[in-house]
Design a protein around this motif. Structure first.
Motif, PDB file in Angstrom:
ATOM      1  N   MET A   1     -11.547  36.283   4.148  1.00  0.00           N
ATOM      2  CA  MET A   1     -12.705  35.583   3.618  1.00  0.00           C
ATOM      3  C   MET A   1     -12.354  34.862   2.317  1.00  0.00           C
ATOM      4  O   MET A   1     -12.815  33.757   2.094  1.00  0.00           O
ATOM      5  N   MET A   2     -11.521  35.474   1.497  1.00  0.00           N
ATOM      6  CA  MET A   2     -11.113  34.825   0.257  1.00  0.00           C
ATOM      7  C   MET A   2     -10.269  33.589   0.548  1.00  0.00           C
ATOM      8  O   MET A   2     -10.337  32.609  -0.172  1.00  0.00           O
ATOM      9  N   GLU A   3      -9.484  33.641   1.616  1.00  0.00           N
ATOM     10  CA  GLU A   3      -8.659  32.487   1.972  1.00  0.00           C
ATOM     11  C   GLU A   3      -9.540  31.301   2.349  1.00  0.00           C
ATOM     12  O   GLU A   3      -9.255  30.159   1.968  1.00  0.00           O
ATOM     13  N   ALA A   4     -10.616  31.563   3.062  1.00  0.00           N
ATOM     14  CA  ALA A   4     -11.537  30.492   3.444  1.00  0.00           C
ATOM     15  C   ALA A   4     -12.166  29.863   2.203  1.00  0.00           C
ATOM     16  O   ALA A   4     -12.320  28.632   2.137  1.00  0.00           O
ATOM     17  N   LEU A   5     -12.502  30.674   1.226  1.00  0.00           N
ATOM     18  CA  LEU A   5     -13.072  30.163  -0.018  1.00  0.00           C
ATOM     19  C   LEU A   5     -12.058  29.295  -0.751  1.00  0.00           C
ATOM     20  O   LEU A   5     -12.397  28.226  -1.249  1.00  0.00           O
ATOM     21  N   ARG A   6     -10.819  29.746  -0.808  1.00  0.00           N
ATOM     22  CA  ARG A   6      -9.767  28.951  -1.459  1.00  0.00           C
ATOM     23  C   ARG A   6      -9.567  27.621  -0.750  1.00  0.00           C
ATOM     24  O   ARG A   6      -9.426  26.580  -1.391  1.00  0.00           O
ATOM     25  N   LEU A   7      -9.556  27.658   0.577  1.00  0.00           N
ATOM     26  CA  LEU A   7      -9.379  26.420   1.337  1.00  0.00           C
ATOM     27  C   LEU A   7     -10.562  25.470   1.136  1.00  0.00           C
ATOM     28  O   LEU A   7     -10.378  24.251   1.047  1.00  0.00           O
ATOM     29  N   ARG A   8     -11.754  26.024   1.051  1.00  0.00           N
ATOM     30  CA  ARG A   8     -12.922  25.189   0.806  1.00  0.00           C
ATOM     31  C   ARG A   8     -12.839  24.525  -0.563  1.00  0.00           C
ATOM     32  O   ARG A   8     -13.161  23.349  -0.716  1.00  0.00           O
ATOM     33  N   ASN A   9     -12.350  25.283  -1.563  1.00  0.00           N
ATOM     34  CA  ASN A   9     -12.184  24.720  -2.898  1.00  0.00           C
ATOM     35  C   ASN A   9     -11.150  23.596  -2.898  1.00  0.00           C
ATOM     36  O   ASN A   9     -11.323  22.584  -3.570  1.00  0.00           O
ATOM     37  N   VAL A  10     -10.080  23.769  -2.148  1.00  0.00           N
ATOM     38  CA  VAL A  10      -9.068  22.715  -2.042  1.00  0.00           C
ATOM     39  C   VAL A  10      -9.673  21.475  -1.393  1.00  0.00           C
ATOM     40  O   VAL A  10      -9.429  20.347  -1.831  1.00  0.00           O
ATOM     41  N   ASP A  11     -10.483  21.675  -0.352  1.00  0.00           N
ATOM     42  CA  ASP A  11     -11.146  20.547   0.300  1.00  0.00           C
ATOM     43  C   ASP A  11     -12.085  19.821  -0.667  1.00  0.00           C
ATOM     44  O   ASP A  11     -12.138  18.586  -0.685  1.00  0.00           O
TER      45      ASP A  11
END
Length: 84
Positions: A1-11
């Protein structure tokens, strides 16, 4: 779940940087004698909506054809192995 948040921030960072780049491009001017003129006179010169849609559609069709080809290959291999 934290990885998805990081990827969303990168997007989100990507979108912000892309917007900054587009703002810079829209404000671009070219020198004509002593005067400067905007590079893009209209929005359509800056972004061709129809062309973008057709390009995306072509990418979709290419992907669709590739998937069809892959499915054919997998069927051939299944037949060789004795499957259905």
């Amino acid at each position: 779940m934290m990885e998805a948040l990081r990827l969303r921030n990168v997007d989100e960072d990507f979108k912000a940087h892309r917007q900054a780049w587009l703002n810079r491009e829209v404000q671009a001017e070219k020198q004509i004698g002593k005067k400067s003129k905007p590079v893009f006179g209209t929005f359509d010169q800056f972004f061709d909506y129809e062309k973008s849609i057709s390009k995306d559609y072509q990418k979709f069709e290419t992907t669709k054809q590739a998937e069809t080809f892959e499915s054919r290959i997998s069927k051939i291999y299944q037949k060789r192995k004795g499957g259905k």
